[in-house]
Design a protein around this motif. Structure first.
Motif, mmCIF file in Angstrom:
data_model
loop_
_atom_site.group_PDB
_atom_site.id
_atom_site.type_symbol
_atom_site.label_atom_id
_atom_site.label_comp_id
_atom_site.label_asym_id
_atom_site.label_seq_id
_atom_site.Cartn_x
_atom_site.Cartn_y
_atom_site.Cartn_z
ATOM 1 N N MET A 1 -11.329 -6.871 3.498
ATOM 2 C CA MET A 1 -10.683 -5.650 3.030
ATOM 3 C C MET A 1 -9.215 -5.671 3.455
ATOM 4 N N GLU A 2 -8.346 -5.436 2.520
ATOM 5 C CA GLU A 2 -6.921 -5.398 2.811
ATOM 6 C C GLU A 2 -6.373 -4.009 2.535
ATOM 7 N N SER A 3 -5.395 -3.612 3.343
ATOM 8 C CA SER A 3 -4.799 -2.298 3.211
ATOM 9 C C SER A 3 -3.336 -2.382 3.617
ATOM 10 N N ASP A 4 -2.635 -1.263 3.468
ATOM 11 C CA ASP A 4 -1.247 -1.219 3.931
ATOM 12 C C ASP A 4 -1.173 -0.876 5.409
ATOM 13 N N VAL A 5 -2.041 0.059 5.831
ATOM 14 C CA VAL A 5 -1.989 0.552 7.211
ATOM 15 C C VAL A 5 -3.404 0.714 7.751
ATOM 16 N N ILE A 6 -3.598 0.297 8.985
ATOM 17 C CA ILE A 6 -4.793 0.604 9.764
ATOM 18 C C ILE A 6 -4.421 1.682 10.771
ATOM 19 N N VAL A 7 -5.181 2.771 10.803
ATOM 20 C CA VAL A 7 -5.001 3.802 11.826
ATOM 21 C C VAL A 7 -6.223 3.771 12.726
ATOM 22 N N LEU A 8 -6.004 3.513 14.008
ATOM 23 C CA LEU A 8 -7.086 3.439 14.983
ATOM 24 C C LEU A 8 -7.202 4.763 15.716
ATOM 25 N N GLY A 9 -8.333 5.429 15.513
ATOM 26 C CA GLY A 9 -8.561 6.714 16.150
ATOM 27 C C GLY A 9 -8.652 7.833 15.137
ATOM 28 N N ALA A 10 -9.837 8.456 15.021
ATOM 29 C CA ALA A 10 -10.045 9.501 14.018
ATOM 30 C C ALA A 10 -10.141 10.878 14.649
ATOM 31 N N GLY A 11 -9.344 11.102 15.696
ATOM 32 C CA GLY A 11 -9.144 12.456 16.189
ATOM 33 C C GLY A 11 -8.049 13.124 15.373
ATOM 34 N N ILE A 12 -7.605 14.280 15.823
ATOM 35 C CA ILE A 12 -6.650 15.051 15.033
ATOM 36 C C ILE A 12 -5.331 14.316 14.861
ATOM 37 N N ILE A 13 -4.915 13.501 15.847
ATOM 38 C CA ILE A 13 -3.657 12.762 15.723
ATOM 39 C C ILE A 13 -3.792 11.676 14.667
ATOM 40 N N GLY A 14 -4.834 10.847 14.786
ATOM 41 C CA GLY A 14 -5.016 9.758 13.836
ATOM 42 C C GLY A 14 -5.255 10.238 12.424
ATOM 43 N N GLN A 27 -1.907 2.653 1.218
ATOM 44 C CA GLN A 27 -3.354 2.495 1.315
ATOM 45 C C GLN A 27 -3.713 2.471 2.802
ATOM 46 N N VAL A 28 -4.553 3.398 3.201
ATOM 47 C CA VAL A 28 -4.819 3.594 4.620
ATOM 48 C C VAL A 28 -6.309 3.483 4.896
ATOM 49 N N VAL A 29 -6.648 2.717 5.926
ATOM 50 C CA VAL A 29 -8.008 2.669 6.445
ATOM 51 C C VAL A 29 -7.990 3.271 7.848
ATOM 52 N N LEU A 30 -8.795 4.304 8.039
ATOM 53 C CA LEU A 30 -8.913 4.995 9.317
ATOM 54 C C LEU A 30 -10.168 4.478 10.011
ATOM 55 N N ILE A 31 -10.032 4.071 11.261
ATOM 56 C CA ILE A 31 -11.124 3.391 11.967
ATOM 57 C C ILE A 31 -11.402 4.069 13.296
ATOM 58 N N ASP A 32 -12.682 4.258 13.591
ATOM 59 C CA ASP A 32 -13.101 4.782 14.884
ATOM 60 C C ASP A 32 -14.509 4.274 15.156
ATOM 61 N N GLY A 240 -16.870 -5.230 7.647
ATOM 62 C CA GLY A 240 -16.164 -6.501 7.655
ATOM 63 C C GLY A 240 -14.755 -6.336 8.183
ATOM 64 N N PRO A 241 -14.000 -7.422 8.311
ATOM 65 C CA PRO A 241 -12.638 -7.337 8.841
ATOM 66 C C PRO A 241 -11.703 -6.599 7.895
ATOM 67 N N VAL A 242 -10.803 -5.815 8.476
ATOM 68 C CA VAL A 242 -9.785 -5.094 7.717
ATOM 69 C C VAL A 242 -8.421 -5.623 8.153
ATOM 70 N N SER A 243 -7.587 -5.971 7.188
ATOM 71 C CA SER A 243 -6.247 -6.477 7.468
ATOM 72 C C SER A 243 -5.211 -5.529 6.874
ATOM 73 N N ALA A 244 -4.078 -5.411 7.563
ATOM 74 C CA ALA A 244 -2.994 -4.563 7.078
ATOM 75 C C ALA A 244 -1.686 -5.019 7.711
ATOM 76 N N ARG A 245 -0.598 -4.679 7.049
ATOM 77 C CA ARG A 245 0.713 -5.023 7.593
ATOM 78 C C ARG A 245 1.034 -4.200 8.829
ATOM 79 N N ASP A 246 0.657 -2.910 8.825
ATOM 80 C CA ASP A 246 0.982 -2.004 9.924
ATOM 81 C C ASP A 246 -0.289 -1.467 10.564
ATOM 82 N N ALA A 247 -0.189 -1.139 11.835
ATOM 83 C CA ALA A 247 -1.298 -0.524 12.567
ATOM 84 C C ALA A 247 -0.762 0.593 13.443
ATOM 85 N N VAL A 248 -1.524 1.676 13.529
ATOM 86 C CA VAL A 248 -1.193 2.820 14.374
ATOM 87 C C VAL A 248 -2.275 2.961 15.430
ATOM 88 N N ILE A 249 -1.887 3.023 16.693
ATOM 89 C CA ILE A 249 -2.836 3.272 17.779
ATOM 90 C C ILE A 249 -2.770 4.747 18.132
#
Length: 415
Positions: A1-14, A27-32, A240-249
């Motif tokens: 799976m490919e995306s533009d951004v991975i956001v790690l953490g599905a609390g209110i900030i993420g 294109q954003v994938v949110l992961i927790d 499966g693995p998710v790839s993206a150019r940017d990631a947010v912690i």
């Protein structure tokens, strides 16, 4: 799976960051590891604190510190065994809380708080979550004239300097506003500007629904698996693995589990807290979110029942639950309001992610391309979620940023 951004953490900030990125066509994938909003964002007091322009400092008065050292208070508790591991963080927290330094920190913090209501209002309207919101502020109640006078003076200062509205309440005003509440209260203070949330978890889920309507996707995954992947980032998920150019912690108190592996040493501490819901007895009603100021607990009229929230517990993030503060607070709260049976099978516990200078970490990672940070919001995660999400999205997409975020930059800790 490919995306533009991975956001790690599905609390209110993420979730808020994911929304603002999706709004900008990413294109954003949110992961927790857990479903959205089930960690720290689940158990807060439900306040969007527009008045909270002064972050919670470490006590400076010697007498008060000695009273805290007895470890019998409702508003703060600590584990003796954890103190050696907590000492460095607490020492830096105490140092930053010096009156002069704290004043400078508050000046840098206030602009962030100033956008709390407006940015939530935007997302609440877009998510159709208005039914979860009360727009009538919240109140503090006082047991002594000296404390009330000091709080009135501080409220006047905040109104003049930051435009924070308030109203002074007499004992008679309290009795009219909360007819089922009793106690030795000499008066109160009503903060007019904040909004309250009747179910913080439901609000996060409403925001998730809006995120998915924008084309975003939530998947379960392991944030600790974040690794560089060519010119981007990769995370292992249940799909499966998710790839993206940017990631947010945006992992709240767990953020350092990922940042440390990447070579960053942020001084991230935790303040744990507890809550419990109660059925009111004999048709009693609590009309507003109420802080018993001198005791240090808050009662909130949530959809599930009356929520009692505690102050701060200082210990390891993953230490077993020790809800002694909740028991102490409940004993006091039952004397001022007719709380009935407990509605939760056990006390809820969460951990607030804290920095020693009381300000969040927001911005680009100093040594990695495409890596961004949004964590460390302490007591104001719910309050600052949407504005933090907007600031991150604007910075990541090269837009003009709503406000200067240099005060919150990761570099201030020389990570």
């Amino acid at each position: 799976m490919e995306s533009d951004v991975i956001v790690l953490g599905a609390g209110i900030i993420g979730v808020s960051a994911a929304i603002h990125l999706a709004r900008r066509g990413r294109q954003v994938v949110l992961i927790d590891r857990r479903p959205p909003g089930e960690e720290t964002s689940f158990g807060n007091a439900g306040l969007i604190q527009r008045e909270g322009v002064v972050p919670y400092g470490f006590p400076q008065q010697f007498g008060l510190l000695m009273r805290y050292a007895l470890n019998k208070r409702v508003d703060a508790s600590f584990h003796w065994r954890a103190l050696p591991s907590q000492a460095a963080f607490l020492a830096r927290y105490w140092w930053h809380s010096n009156a002069g330094r704290h004043q400078k920190i508050s000046a840098a913090y206030a602009p962030l708080i100033a956008h709390s209501i407006s940015e939530h209002a935007d997302l609440i309207a877009a998510a159709g979550a208005g039914n979860l919101i009360a727009r009538n502020g919240w109140q503090e109640v006082f047991r002594s004239q000296a404390v009330m006078d000091a709080e009135f003076a501080e409220a006047e200062r905040l109104q003049k300097r930051h435009g924070v509205s308030h109203r002074q309440l007499s004992a008679q005003d309290l009795a009219r506003g909360e007819p089922f509440m009793s106690g030795p209260f000499v008066g109160g203070l009503h903060w007019s500007d904040p909004w309250s949330v009747r179910d913080p978890h439901a609000l996060t889920m409403a925001y998730i629904g809006y995120f998915e309507k924008l084309g975003g996707r939530f998947v379960t995954g392991d944030a600790a698996s974040l690794s560089a992947d060519g010119s981007g980032w990769r995370v292992q998920t249940a799909d499966g693995p998710v790839s993206a150019r940017d990631a947010v912690i945006a992992l709240g108190p767990w953020s350092d589990m990922v940042t440390r592996r990447l070579g960053y040493r942020f001084p991230l501490g935790v303040k744990r807290g507890y809550h419990m819901h109660y059925r009111p007895e004999n048709g009693a009603t609590l009309n507003n979110w109420t802080l018993d100021k001198e005791t240090g607990y808050l009662l909130a009229p949530m959809n599930r029942g009356i929520r009692l929230t505690t102050g701060a517990e200082f210990t390891g993030r993953d230490a077993p639950k020790t809800p002694v503060q909740l028991d102490r607070a409940e004993a006091v709260a039952r004397r001022i309001f007719p709380l009935g049976e407990r509605l939760d099978p056990e006390p809820w516990m969460g951990a607030r992610p804290c920095t020693p200078d009381m300000m969040p970490i927001i911005g680009k990672a100093p040594r990695h391309a495409g890596l961004w940070f949004g964590f460390g919001h302490a007591h104001h995660g719910l309050t600052l979620g949407p504005v933090t999400g907007r600031l991150l999205a604007e910075a990541m997409t090269g837009e003009a940023v709503l406000m200067d975020i240099s005060a919150y930059a990761p570099e201030r800790f020389r990570p």
